[in-house]
Design a protein around this motif. Structure first.
Motif, PDB file in Angstrom:
ATOM      1  N   PHE A  33      -7.621  20.224  19.438  1.00 49.66           N
ATOM      2  CA  PHE A  33      -8.261  21.496  19.151  1.00 49.66           C
ATOM      3  C   PHE A  33      -7.249  22.635  19.253  1.00 49.66           C
ATOM      4  O   PHE A  33      -6.321  22.581  20.059  1.00 49.66           O
ATOM      5  CB  PHE A  33      -9.361  21.778  20.194  1.00 49.66           C
ATOM      6  CG  PHE A  33     -10.481  20.789  20.195  1.00 49.66           C
ATOM      7  CD1 PHE A  33     -10.389  19.618  20.927  1.00 49.66           C
ATOM      8  CD2 PHE A  33     -11.638  21.031  19.486  1.00 49.66           C
ATOM      9  CE1 PHE A  33     -11.423  18.698  20.939  1.00 49.66           C
ATOM     10  CE2 PHE A  33     -12.680  20.120  19.493  1.00 49.66           C
ATOM     11  CZ  PHE A  33     -12.570  18.953  20.221  1.00 49.66           C
ATOM     12  N   TYR A  35      -7.553  26.833  19.914  1.00 49.87           N
ATOM     13  CA  TYR A  35      -8.410  27.950  20.269  1.00 49.87           C
ATOM     14  C   TYR A  35      -7.582  29.228  20.259  1.00 49.87           C
ATOM     15  O   TYR A  35      -6.394  29.219  20.573  1.00 49.87           O
ATOM     16  CB  TYR A  35      -8.992  27.765  21.689  1.00 49.87           C
ATOM     17  CG  TYR A  35     -10.122  26.779  21.778  1.00 49.87           C
ATOM     18  CD1 TYR A  35      -9.873  25.404  21.881  1.00 49.87           C
ATOM     19  CD2 TYR A  35     -11.444  27.206  21.762  1.00 49.87           C
ATOM     20  CE1 TYR A  35     -10.926  24.501  21.972  1.00 49.87           C
ATOM     21  CE2 TYR A  35     -12.491  26.301  21.856  1.00 49.87           C
ATOM     22  CZ  TYR A  35     -12.216  24.953  21.953  1.00 49.87           C
ATOM     23  OH  TYR A  35     -13.254  24.056  22.035  1.00 49.87           O
ATOM     24  N   PHE A  45     -13.106  28.872  19.268  1.00 45.56           N
ATOM     25  CA  PHE A  45     -12.712  27.660  18.557  1.00 45.56           C
ATOM     26  C   PHE A  45     -12.143  27.999  17.185  1.00 45.56           C
ATOM     27  O   PHE A  45     -12.731  28.768  16.421  1.00 45.56           O
ATOM     28  CB  PHE A  45     -13.946  26.773  18.414  1.00 45.56           C
ATOM     29  CG  PHE A  45     -13.780  25.608  17.484  1.00 45.56           C
ATOM     30  CD1 PHE A  45     -14.438  25.587  16.264  1.00 45.56           C
ATOM     31  CD2 PHE A  45     -12.978  24.533  17.823  1.00 45.56           C
ATOM     32  CE1 PHE A  45     -14.312  24.512  15.400  1.00 45.56           C
ATOM     33  CE2 PHE A  45     -12.834  23.450  16.964  1.00 45.56           C
ATOM     34  CZ  PHE A  45     -13.503  23.447  15.740  1.00 45.56           C
ATOM     35  N   TYR A  48     -10.242  21.641  14.610  1.00 44.85           N
ATOM     36  CA  TYR A  48     -10.293  20.326  15.240  1.00 44.85           C
ATOM     37  C   TYR A  48      -9.676  19.328  14.275  1.00 44.85           C
ATOM     38  O   TYR A  48     -10.120  19.239  13.113  1.00 44.85           O
ATOM     39  CB  TYR A  48     -11.735  19.948  15.542  1.00 44.85           C
ATOM     40  CG  TYR A  48     -11.973  18.535  16.029  1.00 44.85           C
ATOM     41  CD1 TYR A  48     -12.848  17.685  15.349  1.00 44.85           C
ATOM     42  CD2 TYR A  48     -11.358  18.059  17.174  1.00 44.85           C
ATOM     43  CE1 TYR A  48     -13.095  16.390  15.810  1.00 44.85           C
ATOM     44  CE2 TYR A  48     -11.600  16.770  17.633  1.00 44.85           C
ATOM     45  CZ  TYR A  48     -12.463  15.939  16.953  1.00 44.85           C
ATOM     46  OH  TYR A  48     -12.705  14.668  17.415  1.00 44.85           O
TER      47      TYR A  48
ATOM     48  N   SER B  94     -20.888  22.154  24.776  1.00 44.19           N
ATOM     49  CA  SER B  94     -20.595  21.360  23.579  1.00 44.19           C
ATOM     50  C   SER B  94     -21.786  20.474  23.278  1.00 44.19           C
ATOM     51  O   SER B  94     -22.526  20.086  24.189  1.00 44.19           O
ATOM     52  CB  SER B  94     -19.318  20.520  23.752  1.00 44.19           C
ATOM     53  OG  SER B  94     -19.503  19.505  24.710  1.00 44.19           O
ATOM     54  N   GLU B 103     -16.255  20.101  20.060  1.00 40.24           N
ATOM     55  CA  GLU B 103     -15.693  21.437  20.247  1.00 40.24           C
ATOM     56  C   GLU B 103     -16.543  22.209  21.240  1.00 40.24           C
ATOM     57  O   GLU B 103     -17.765  22.081  21.262  1.00 40.24           O
ATOM     58  CB  GLU B 103     -15.569  22.186  18.908  1.00 40.24           C
ATOM     59  CG  GLU B 103     -16.848  22.475  18.194  1.00 40.24           C
ATOM     60  CD  GLU B 103     -17.261  21.342  17.250  1.00 40.24           C
ATOM     61  OE1 GLU B 103     -16.781  20.199  17.427  1.00 40.24           O
ATOM     62  OE2 GLU B 103     -18.085  21.623  16.363  1.00 40.24           O
ATOM     63  N   TYR B 105     -17.817  25.763  23.020  1.00 36.91           N
ATOM     64  CA  TYR B 105     -18.111  27.151  22.729  1.00 36.91           C
ATOM     65  C   TYR B 105     -18.234  27.896  24.054  1.00 36.91           C
ATOM     66  O   TYR B 105     -18.995  27.475  24.930  1.00 36.91           O
ATOM     67  CB  TYR B 105     -19.394  27.263  21.900  1.00 36.91           C
ATOM     68  CG  TYR B 105     -19.220  26.656  20.535  1.00 36.91           C
ATOM     69  CD1 TYR B 105     -19.529  25.315  20.313  1.00 36.91           C
ATOM     70  CD2 TYR B 105     -18.695  27.398  19.479  1.00 36.91           C
ATOM     71  CE1 TYR B 105     -19.324  24.736  19.072  1.00 36.91           C
ATOM     72  CE2 TYR B 105     -18.501  26.828  18.235  1.00 36.91           C
ATOM     73  CZ  TYR B 105     -18.812  25.504  18.039  1.00 36.91           C
ATOM     74  OH  TYR B 105     -18.596  24.921  16.809  1.00 36.91           O
TER      75      TYR B 105
END
Lengths: 109, 115
Positions: A33, A35, A45, A48, B94, B103, B105
């Motif tokens: 990932f 960020y 985010f 990915y 997530s 992912e 948040y």
């Protein structure tokens, strides 16, 4: 041990292109990932990658090579608002997220 | 908009005085996380919940506790804050369906000051 390496700080010019590299050594791999984190704010985010190759999202692209344990984030047409820290994080085989310390990107006019 | 909310945004407490930070989410995600982040460092995971299953990181001090009374809410309790606990505390969620949704948040964070 597990570790993520990325440069501490980079400087670039508004309108230019910058590439932020990330290398990793983790116990297994289930994705990487990127960020973005502005000073004093929470990470947001960006991307990915779980398969090798380049993923493009507007001005931002992220590349992954699993065999090399390597990723980069490419930012094009840099804007002043892109000044932030960029954190690389890898999901290992236990689905734990291993974080890098982040790269502080400074954009100059 | 679906989101992760943290209250308060700024918290000042005295050395040794218990403090509770709260987090709520409208994303209906399975997993909730608490991180501690100090300046120019990576976020450090303190705990996470997969539904009601609590997972404590091995190096999280006993001074830190957490509760998740339901899917939407999660709390971080610091029983006796020390000066070294001054940091930004980040809550994240997530979906983690088992085949994707990994992912995370993040909420806006709570900046804790210890005097």
């Amino acid at each position: 041990g597990q570790n993520i390496d990325q440069p501490t700080e980079m400087t670039a010019t508004e309108g230019a292109i910058v590439q932020i590299n990330c290398t990793y050594q983790t116990s297994g791999f289930n994705g990487l990932f990127w960020y973005q984190q502005h000073a004093g704010e929470a990470p947001t985010f960006l991307s990915y990658n779980v398969l090798d190759g380049l993923e493009e999202k507007g001005r931002f692209s992220s590349f992954l090579s699993r065999s090399k344990g390597y990723s980069y984030l490419l930012l094009k047409e840099l804007q002043m608002k892109d000044s932030a820290s960029y954190l690389c994080a890898v999901l290992n085989s236990n689905y734990q997220l291993i974080w890098g310390a982040g790269t502080k990107l400074i954009i100059k006019p | 908009d679906a989101m992760v909310i943290q209250n308060p945004r700024y918290q000042v407490t005295q050395f040794g005085k218990p403090v509770t930070l709260s987090c709520s989410q409208t994303l209906n995600h399975n997993v909730m996380y608490w991180y501690q982040q100090k300046s120019s460092q990576a976020p450090k995971l303190l705990f996470h919940y997969y539904d009601k299953d609590f997972n404590n990181e091995a190096d999280t001090p006993d001074n830190f506790q957490s509760r998740r009374p339901n899917t939407s809410f999660c709390f971080l309790d610091i029983r006796s804050p020390g000066l070294g606990d001054a940091a930004m505390y980040l809550c994240a969620t997530s979906a983690d369906t088992g085949t994707g949704g990994y992912e995370q948040y993040f909420g806006p964070g709570t900046r804790l000051t210890v005097t």
